[in-house]
Design a protein around this motif. Sequence first.
Motif, PDB file in Angstrom:
ATOM      1  N   VAL A 102       4.486  -8.687   5.431  1.00  3.91           N
ATOM      2  CA  VAL A 102       4.374  -7.265   5.060  1.00  3.91           C
ATOM      3  C   VAL A 102       5.743  -6.762   4.589  1.00  3.91           C
ATOM      4  CG1 VAL A 102       3.939  -4.924   5.900  1.00  3.91           C
ATOM      5  CG2 VAL A 102       2.497  -6.814   6.706  1.00  3.91           C
ATOM      6  N   ARG A 103       6.793  -7.084   5.353  1.00  2.21           N
ATOM      7  CA  ARG A 103       8.124  -6.582   4.989  1.00  2.21           C
ATOM      8  C   ARG A 103       8.588  -7.158   3.652  1.00  2.21           C
ATOM      9  NH1 ARG A 103       9.111  -6.431  10.862  1.00  2.21           N
ATOM     10  NH2 ARG A 103       9.553  -8.653  10.793  1.00  2.21           N
ATOM     11  N   ALA A 104       8.310  -8.451   3.433  1.00  9.30           N
ATOM     12  CA  ALA A 104       8.736  -9.068   2.165  1.00  9.30           C
ATOM     13  C   ALA A 104       8.025  -8.403   0.990  1.00  9.30           C
ATOM     14  CB  ALA A 104       8.438 -10.569   2.185  1.00  9.30           C
ATOM     15  N   ILE A 105       6.726  -8.195   1.152  1.00  5.74           N
ATOM     16  CA  ILE A 105       5.910  -7.581   0.094  1.00  5.74           C
ATOM     17  C   ILE A 105       6.405  -6.155  -0.187  1.00  5.74           C
ATOM     18  CG2 ILE A 105       3.579  -6.580  -0.166  1.00  5.74           C
ATOM     19  CD1 ILE A 105       3.864  -9.605  -0.819  1.00  5.74           C
ATOM     20  N   ASP A 106       6.681  -5.458   0.889  1.00 10.57           N
ATOM     21  CA  ASP A 106       7.168  -4.085   0.798  1.00 10.57           C
ATOM     22  C   ASP A 106       8.523  -4.053   0.074  1.00 10.57           C
ATOM     23  OD1 ASP A 106       7.031  -1.414   1.255  1.00 10.57           O
ATOM     24  OD2 ASP A 106       7.645  -1.491   3.356  1.00 10.57           O
ATOM     25  N   GLU A 107       9.413  -4.938   0.494  1.00 12.25           N
ATOM     26  CA  GLU A 107      10.744  -4.970  -0.131  1.00 12.25           C
ATOM     27  C   GLU A 107      10.660  -5.299  -1.615  1.00 12.25           C
ATOM     28  OE1 GLU A 107      12.883  -6.450   3.957  1.00 12.25           O
ATOM     29  OE2 GLU A 107      13.151  -7.718   2.173  1.00 12.25           O
ATOM     30  N   GLU A 108       9.670  -6.095  -1.982  1.00 10.74           N
ATOM     31  CA  GLU A 108       9.536  -6.446  -3.406  1.00 10.74           C
ATOM     32  C   GLU A 108       8.799  -5.360  -4.189  1.00 10.74           C
ATOM     33  OE1 GLU A 108      11.318  -8.717  -4.538  1.00 10.74           O
ATOM     34  OE2 GLU A 108      11.772  -9.850  -2.725  1.00 10.74           O
ATOM     35  N   GLY A 109       8.416  -4.287  -3.510  1.00  6.33           N
ATOM     36  CA  GLY A 109       7.866  -3.129  -4.216  1.00  6.33           C
ATOM     37  C   GLY A 109       6.356  -3.132  -4.380  1.00  6.33           C
ATOM     38  N   LEU A 110       5.664  -4.084  -3.717  1.00  3.97           N
ATOM     39  CA  LEU A 110       4.216  -4.120  -3.860  1.00  3.97           C
ATOM     40  C   LEU A 110       3.541  -3.169  -2.877  1.00  3.97           C
ATOM     41  CD1 LEU A 110       5.155  -6.804  -5.236  1.00  3.97           C
ATOM     42  CD2 LEU A 110       2.960  -7.759  -4.559  1.00  3.97           C
ATOM     43  N   PHE A 111       2.308  -2.836  -3.174  1.00  3.45           N
ATOM     44  CA  PHE A 111       1.447  -2.106  -2.253  1.00  3.45           C
ATOM     45  C   PHE A 111       0.679  -3.158  -1.438  1.00  3.45           C
ATOM     46  CE2 PHE A 111       2.584   0.863  -5.421  1.00  3.45           C
ATOM     47  CZ  PHE A 111       2.245   2.149  -5.036  1.00  3.45           C
ATOM     48  N   LEU A 112      -0.154  -2.696  -0.498  1.00  7.20           N
ATOM     49  CA  LEU A 112      -0.858  -3.655   0.364  1.00  7.20           C
ATOM     50  C   LEU A 112      -2.326  -3.294   0.502  1.00  7.20           C
ATOM     51  CD1 LEU A 112      -0.530  -6.094   2.361  1.00  7.20           C
ATOM     52  CD2 LEU A 112      -0.202  -4.387   4.153  1.00  7.20           C
ATOM     53  N   ASP A 113      -3.163  -4.301   0.376  1.00  3.11           N
ATOM     54  CA  ASP A 113      -4.602  -4.118   0.594  1.00  3.11           C
ATOM     55  C   ASP A 113      -4.937  -4.736   1.954  1.00  3.11           C
ATOM     56  OD1 ASP A 113      -7.233  -5.260   0.781  1.00  3.11           O
ATOM     57  OD2 ASP A 113      -7.078  -6.266  -1.145  1.00  3.11           O
ATOM     58  N   VAL A 114      -5.542  -3.922   2.828  1.00  6.37           N
ATOM     59  CA  VAL A 114      -5.990  -4.426   4.133  1.00  6.37           C
ATOM     60  C   VAL A 114      -7.509  -4.278   4.206  1.00  6.37           C
ATOM     61  CG1 VAL A 114      -3.817  -3.817   5.276  1.00  6.37           C
ATOM     62  CG2 VAL A 114      -5.732  -2.197   5.349  1.00  6.37           C
ATOM     63  N   CYS A 115      -8.139  -5.055   5.093  1.00  2.10           N
ATOM     64  CA  CYS A 115      -9.591  -4.964   5.145  1.00  2.10           C
ATOM     65  C   CYS A 115     -10.129  -4.937   6.572  1.00  2.10           C
ATOM     66  CB  CYS A 115     -10.234  -6.083   4.323  1.00  2.10           C
ATOM     67  SG  CYS A 115      -9.987  -7.697   5.009  1.00  2.10           S
ATOM     68  N   SER A 116      -9.268  -4.566   7.524  1.00  4.33           N
ATOM     69  CA  SER A 116      -9.745  -4.427   8.903  1.00  4.33           C
ATOM     70  C   SER A 116      -8.717  -3.607   9.677  1.00  4.33           C
ATOM     71  CB  SER A 116      -9.891  -5.796   9.570  1.00  4.33           C
ATOM     72  OG  SER A 116      -8.608  -6.341   9.806  1.00  4.33           O
ATOM     73  N   GLY A 117      -9.143  -3.121  10.850  1.00  3.64           N
ATOM     74  CA  GLY A 117      -8.208  -2.410  11.711  1.00  3.64           C
ATOM     75  C   GLY A 117      -7.029  -3.294  12.098  1.00  3.64           C
ATOM     76  N   GLY A 118      -7.296  -4.577  12.294  1.00 10.27           N
ATOM     77  CA  GLY A 118      -6.232  -5.510  12.687  1.00 10.27           C
ATOM     78  C   GLY A 118      -5.180  -5.654  11.598  1.00 10.27           C
ATOM     79  N   GLU A 119      -5.643  -5.773  10.346  1.00 16.36           N
ATOM     80  CA  GLU A 119      -4.670  -5.874   9.250  1.00 16.36           C
ATOM     81  C   GLU A 119      -3.912  -4.560   9.088  1.00 16.36           C
ATOM     82  OE1 GLU A 119      -6.829  -9.321   6.475  1.00 16.36           O
ATOM     83  OE2 GLU A 119      -6.511  -7.322   5.627  1.00 16.36           O
ATOM     84  N   LEU A 120      -4.616  -3.458   9.267  1.00 19.64           N
ATOM     85  CA  LEU A 120      -3.954  -2.149   9.166  1.00 19.64           C
ATOM     86  C   LEU A 120      -2.876  -2.027  10.243  1.00 19.64           C
ATOM     87  CD1 LEU A 120      -3.734   0.685   7.934  1.00 19.64           C
ATOM     88  CD2 LEU A 120      -5.595   1.414   9.449  1.00 19.64           C
ATOM     89  N   ALA A 121      -3.223  -2.436  11.457  1.00 17.96           N
ATOM     90  CA  ALA A 121      -2.265  -2.351  12.560  1.00 17.96           C
ATOM     91  C   ALA A 121      -1.033  -3.220  12.271  1.00 17.96           C
ATOM     92  CB  ALA A 121      -2.932  -2.797  13.865  1.00 17.96           C
ATOM     93  N   THR A 122      -1.261  -4.397  11.720  1.00 25.81           N
ATOM     94  CA  THR A 122      -0.140  -5.293  11.388  1.00 25.81           C
ATOM     95  C   THR A 122       0.782  -4.634  10.359  1.00 25.81           C
ATOM     96  OG1 THR A 122      -1.577  -7.182  11.781  1.00 25.81           O
ATOM     97  CG2 THR A 122       0.445  -7.615  10.558  1.00 25.81           C
ATOM     98  N   ALA A 123       0.151  -4.046   9.334  1.00 22.09           N
ATOM     99  CA  ALA A 123       0.941  -3.413   8.264  1.00 22.09           C
ATOM    100  C   ALA A 123       1.760  -2.253   8.810  1.00 22.09           C
ATOM    101  CB  ALA A 123       0.006  -2.932   7.158  1.00 22.09           C
ATOM    102  N   LEU A 124       1.100  -1.404   9.606  1.00 15.40           N
ATOM    103  CA  LEU A 124       1.805  -0.228  10.123  1.00 15.40           C
ATOM    104  C   LEU A 124       2.900  -0.645  11.092  1.00 15.40           C
ATOM    105  CD1 LEU A 124      -1.219   2.225  10.627  1.00 15.40           C
ATOM    106  CD2 LEU A 124       0.455   2.215   8.756  1.00 15.40           C
TER     107      LEU A 124
END
Length: 461
Positions: A102-124
């Motif tokens: 998540v941090r690498a993707i964020d640092e590279e300027g991308l957005f993130l697609d999640v598809c469950s509460g678990g993925e959302l929790a990981t991202a946040l």
Amino acid sequence: MRAHEAGALHGELGNRGPAWLRTPDDVNALVPQLWPRGVVRDSDGVLTVSGLNVKDLRAEFGTPAYVLDEDDLRARARAFQAAFQGHDVYYAGKAFLCRAVVRAIDEEGLFLDVCSGGELATALSAGMSPERIGFHGNNKSVRELERAVDAGVGRIIVDSFDEIDRLAAIARERGKRQPVLVRVTVGVEAHTHEFIATAHEDQKFGFSVGGGAAFKAVCKILDDDVLDLRGLHSHIGSQIFDASGFEVAARRVLALQAQIRDARGVELPEIDLGGGFGIAYTTQDDPAAPADLAERMLKIVDDECEARGLAVPKLSVEPGRAIVGPAVFTLYEVGTVKDVDGLRTYVSVDGGMSDNIRTALYDASYSATVAGRASTADPILARVVGKHCESGDIVVKDEFLPADVQPGDLLAVPGTGAYCRSMASNYNHVPRPPVVAVRGGEARVIVRRETEDDLLALDVG
Ligand code: LLP
């Protein structure tokens, strides 16, 4: 075996055989498109990633292990970002998600697609800003929707009339206006495995464009201003090489866009054409570069908008596999080598269908190489299998390995970054492998190895 004999064998295997085979003369060769950029053999023939050799990685982290070349992942993320400049690239976290990614993707300027509460929790929990997250799913629970709205998720991709009702009620209760996209199915038959094709009519995702449900869903949302309809979304499937599927999808989505304008006087500002960009698992796969894909997709959107007199909406895409897939290889240790007379040699490794279910589930093809040394032995046709109690426990269906492959050898399987760790299981109570990220000549564990204690911790009977 001589090269011509191997060629004959290749021919003989025909349709039931491998989608490809490396030529038997190059068992030590690393085909560049299959490996992360940082992987080469050193002068002793040992595979190295970002300067670290796999024998040292084994000594420090054990096997099996997923080895991530973090610079490679970041380079792929940047390539998409550059190709779709001015538009938005969402990394599809279902391919593989953990905080470091998540941090690498964020640092590279991308957005993130999640598809469950678990993925959302990981991202946040990794500090991703919620406005940069899109939330997918055909059956998000009320709890998941509430969490997403409360967190301020940037867009929720709605997938059913039930969900529209639920989400509207949640937003109303909170006095919030929630941005949404409507997921539509455009009737494209993607040329990929049935289980990973998603835009034909007869399946669970989205609202049908052809059948009229998509237009109805759009009207329902427009009639209730607690939901802020930003645009339409289409995802046609995965591991797609042929851009024409995206072109047909774009045309059909934009036809609906025009219908909405004509009927409702609204031009939706965004369009999302999903993910699904194919990668090379074998030398037969020839994926397009992100820049080429972007050029074709943007052109078709431009042309179609011009033809229909529409303003060009902002485009977003959601690559998962194409960013993380080729950045990872799995490092195994060979446990047994069994020659099944006249058929093939079975090489058993210390993992299998619990760390890579894709071969068993989708009949996927992978490649492999002996990683701890180069060999001058003749090649043999091998099948790499796991340690599970199931004959379908195959990692690599067909590969030429050196005839002297033996217990204790390290074996590396490239292209395992996407949908391997994320679909891993504990079948046979085998703990899941760690993910080791290598960057700048240093290795660190980003997902630790599961232990038997972890497994037993859930067993509270
Ligand atoms: N966007 C949406 C709405 C999706 O459903 C998916 C994948 C993606 C993006 C990302 O697709 P990608 O670029 O990674 O192909 N387990 C299967 C793949 C399932 C994909 C599900 N959705 C496999 O191992 O091939």
